[in-house]
Write an enzyme that holds these catalytic residues in place. Structure first.
Site, PDB file in Angstrom:
ATOM      1  N   LEU A 140       0.820  -1.218   0.000  1.00 55.84           N
ATOM      2  CA  LEU A 140       0.000   0.000   0.000  1.00 55.84           C
ATOM      3  C   LEU A 140       0.858   1.274   0.000  1.00 55.84           C
ATOM      4  O   LEU A 140       0.324   2.377  -0.143  1.00 55.84           O
ATOM      5  CB  LEU A 140      -0.961   0.001   1.195  1.00 55.84           C
ATOM      6  CG  LEU A 140      -2.087  -1.042   1.128  1.00 55.84           C
ATOM      7  CD1 LEU A 140      -2.961  -0.970   2.366  1.00 55.84           C
ATOM      8  CD2 LEU A 140      -2.938  -0.858  -0.122  1.00 55.84           C
ATOM      9  N   ARG A 141       2.165   1.111   0.206  1.00 52.71           N
ATOM     10  CA  ARG A 141       3.152   2.207   0.035  1.00 52.71           C
ATOM     11  C   ARG A 141       3.060   3.347   1.048  1.00 52.71           C
ATOM     12  O   ARG A 141       3.847   4.280   0.966  1.00 52.71           O
ATOM     13  CB  ARG A 141       3.076   2.809  -1.373  1.00 52.71           C
ATOM     14  CG  ARG A 141       3.300   1.811  -2.492  1.00 52.71           C
ATOM     15  CD  ARG A 141       4.677   1.177  -2.449  1.00 52.71           C
ATOM     16  NE  ARG A 141       4.967   0.438  -3.664  1.00 52.71           N
ATOM     17  CZ  ARG A 141       5.597  -0.728  -3.685  1.00 52.71           C
ATOM     18  NH1 ARG A 141       6.008  -1.298  -2.551  1.00 52.71           N
ATOM     19  NH2 ARG A 141       5.850  -1.327  -4.819  1.00 52.71           N
ATOM     20  N   HIS A 186       4.591 -15.643  -2.963  1.00 51.96           N
ATOM     21  CA  HIS A 186       4.731 -15.682  -4.432  1.00 51.96           C
ATOM     22  C   HIS A 186       5.587 -16.820  -5.008  1.00 51.96           C
ATOM     23  O   HIS A 186       6.633 -16.584  -5.605  1.00 51.96           O
ATOM     24  CB  HIS A 186       5.211 -14.343  -4.994  1.00 51.96           C
ATOM     25  CG  HIS A 186       6.290 -13.636  -4.219  1.00 51.96           C
ATOM     26  ND1 HIS A 186       7.456 -14.232  -3.837  1.00 51.96           N
ATOM     27  CD2 HIS A 186       6.353 -12.349  -3.777  1.00 51.96           C
ATOM     28  CE1 HIS A 186       8.193 -13.346  -3.191  1.00 51.96           C
ATOM     29  NE2 HIS A 186       7.555 -12.211  -3.129  1.00 51.96           N
ATOM     30  N   ASN A 210       9.469  -9.242  -9.154  1.00 49.09           N
ATOM     31  CA  ASN A 210      10.260 -10.132  -8.330  1.00 49.09           C
ATOM     32  C   ASN A 210       9.335 -11.054  -7.529  1.00 49.09           C
ATOM     33  O   ASN A 210       8.471 -10.538  -6.822  1.00 49.09           O
ATOM     34  CB  ASN A 210      11.121  -9.306  -7.360  1.00 49.09           C
ATOM     35  CG  ASN A 210      12.291 -10.102  -6.830  1.00 49.09           C
ATOM     36  OD1 ASN A 210      12.620 -11.153  -7.343  1.00 49.09           O
ATOM     37  ND2 ASN A 210      12.900  -9.594  -5.778  1.00 49.09           N
ATOM     38  N   ASP A 222       0.385  -9.603  -4.620  1.00 52.38           N
ATOM     39  CA  ASP A 222       1.668  -8.873  -4.657  1.00 52.38           C
ATOM     40  C   ASP A 222       1.494  -7.544  -5.406  1.00 52.38           C
ATOM     41  O   ASP A 222       2.374  -7.120  -6.164  1.00 52.38           O
ATOM     42  CB  ASP A 222       2.783  -9.718  -5.282  1.00 52.38           C
ATOM     43  CG  ASP A 222       4.169  -9.152  -4.974  1.00 52.38           C
ATOM     44  OD1 ASP A 222       4.271  -8.189  -4.199  1.00 52.38           O
ATOM     45  OD2 ASP A 222       5.159  -9.686  -5.531  1.00 52.38           O
ATOM     46  N   HIS A 236       4.125   1.337  -8.719  1.00 47.49           N
ATOM     47  CA  HIS A 236       5.378   2.084  -8.875  1.00 47.49           C
ATOM     48  C   HIS A 236       5.129   3.354  -9.677  1.00 47.49           C
ATOM     49  O   HIS A 236       4.267   3.374 -10.569  1.00 47.49           O
ATOM     50  CB  HIS A 236       6.436   1.237  -9.590  1.00 47.49           C
ATOM     51  CG  HIS A 236       7.043   0.195  -8.705  1.00 47.49           C
ATOM     52  ND1 HIS A 236       7.755   0.516  -7.563  1.00 47.49           N
ATOM     53  CD2 HIS A 236       7.030  -1.161  -8.759  1.00 47.49           C
ATOM     54  CE1 HIS A 236       8.158  -0.593  -6.965  1.00 47.49           C
ATOM     55  NE2 HIS A 236       7.723  -1.623  -7.669  1.00 47.49           N
TER      56      HIS A 236
END
Ligand code: NCD
Length: 443
Positions: free
Chosen positions: A64-65, A235, A290, A317, A321
């Site tokens: 969620l940054r 993941h 990733n 995930d 960005h």
């Protein structure tokens, strides 16, 4: 008492004849013919004719940054994306700035999630201080905080030191929690830019070998079974990891120290189910993630492992960005892709259209298992009278074209841009209240 909600004409799990659901005070109070006139006085009506009802989705893996990169996502915008994607609970990863490795940060995320009120925002606590892999974070303080943290992860980084991992498993066991491991042996992925294989070789990109993931997963399964703890593998991206999980989950009881008490679970992302490293041919960094997109054989093995239950659940995930971190050369771009609003459609494409899962199976991998793994009592529950009304309403026949600019996230880095996908989330009900309806968030 809040006014009741009447959801008309849904088919729970896509089975049987359409029924009406009556919801009051966050609980399903009646299904179908059981609804009485008294139940319905003053009800808000959602016309859900033709829709499939499932328990609201639970995402064990969301970035969620906030705090730190509110230019790419906030708890408010990420919650909106989650509600529109059919989620009623999301686990906010700890790789924020500052890192969520203490009670102050996890309580901030928890409180902000409640203020926004669209979805249950559950903070993940870091395993180690600053995600550095050296010293355990204050796991107990985070567990005892208002946020009640139970899922711990250094995601983005691997807890690579086996002794630190052992201690983390022991502490989280005592706290009734689980370690969610980003499995990546760092010595095997120095400078890695793409799945180690033919495509990377042709493009001249340094390879990220499957064994870097598989060796850590094997080690962690052995450690978890030695100390009798709970391990969740983030993941999963390779066929070999699915094999390791199958082996570890089927080991006869008693062969390892405290095996009977150990529980191993695993997640796969929608993008690893659908996309492969063939996407890298144009060097578009939207495909950089990733762990990296793997081979077609890996993706097929992951779909099978998810259908079998060797991989327990789907987690997005979701990794927003900024444009400048994606519109640049491949090696400089940050890894990660959006996922909350496209997850269901990708699962339908890869698992339902292929006959690997029915709607019950979708409920299992997107709602029930993630809620069980995280210990969320109000989510992933059966659609039945007396159960919490956390629901998603899906149009199984819809087709829609993904446009990053139209998604609720602040970022636009979706790998599905312009792709037509099946099935659409029409509505989400969170604790008895519609939080999304017909493509719009409802506050
Ligand atoms: N999954 C990703 O590709 N990115 C994650 C962290 C990470 O795992 O590198 C992110 O936070 O952006």
């Amino acid at each position: 008492m809040t006014s009741p909600l009447l959801i008309k004409g849904v088919r729970p799990y896509g089975e049987g004849a359409p029924v009406d659901l009556v919801v009051r005070d966050g609980v399903i109070v009646a299904i179908g013919a059981e609804a009485s006139a008294a139940d319905l006085a003053g009800a808000e009506v959602l016309d859900a004719g033709g829709l499939v009802a499932l328990p609201g989705f639970v995402d064990l893996h969301t970035h969620l940054r906030e705090p730190g990169r509110e230019d790419t996502e906030t708890i408010a915008t990420g919650s909106a994306a989650a509600a529109l994607g059919g989620y009623t609970a999301v686990f906010a990863m700890a790789n924020t700035d500052p890192v969520a490795d203490n009670a102050v940060v996890v309580e901030h995320v928890w409180r902000r999630g409640r203020e926004v009120g669209l979805v249950d925002v559950r903070p993940v606590g870091a395993v180690t201080v600053g995600l550095k892999g050296e010293k355990l974070a204050e796991l107990g303080t985070m567990a005892r905080s208002l946020a009640g943290v139970r899922v711990f992860s250094d995601d983005g980084h691997c807890v690579f030191d086996p002794l630190v991992m052992r201690r983390a498993l022991e502490y989280t066991k005592a706290l009734g929690g689980v370690v969610a491991q980003h499995a990546e042996e760092p010595r095997l992925t120095v400078g890695a830019q793409a799945h180690e294989g033919e495509v990377a070789a042709r493009l001249g990109l340094t390879g990220w070998p499957a064994v870097a993931e598989e060796s850590i997963v094997a080690r962690d399964c052995l450690l978890a079974q030695h100390v009798g703890a709970r391990l969740h593998v983030c993941h999963v991206s390779t066929a070999g990891t699915a094999d390791v999980l199958r082996w570890a989950k089927n080991r006869p009881a008693g062969v390892a120290g405290r095996m009977a008490e150990a529980v191993i679970s695993a997640e796969v992302t929608p993008h690893h189910l659908l996309l492969t490293d063939e996407r890298l041919n144009g060097y578009d960094p939207v495909n950089k993630v990733n762990p990296p997109l793997r081979s077609g054989g890996d993706a097929e093995a992951l779909r099978r492992a998810l259908a079998e239950g060797v991989i327990d659940c789907v987690a997005t995930d979701h990794a927003p960005h900024a444009a400048q971190d994606k519109d640049c050369e491949w090696s400089a771009a940050r890894p990660g892709m959006l996922g909350l609003q496209t997850a269901l459609s990708v699962v339908v494409r890869t698992m339902v259209e292929t006959g690997l899962l029915d709607w019950r199976g979708v409920a299992r991998v997107m709602s029930e298992r993630p809620a069980e793994i995280a210990g969320l009592p109000d989510h992933g529950r059966p659609i039945a009278a007396g159960e919490p009304a956390n629901l998603v309403l899906v149009d199984p026949d819809a087709r829609w074209t993904v446009r990053g600019a139209e998604l609720a996230s602040l970022a636009t880095n979706t790998p599905y841009e312009g792709m037509e996908l099946p099935a659409r989330v029409v509505g989400t009900v969170f604790h008895g209240r519609p939080t999304a309806w017909d493509g719009k968030v409802r506050h």
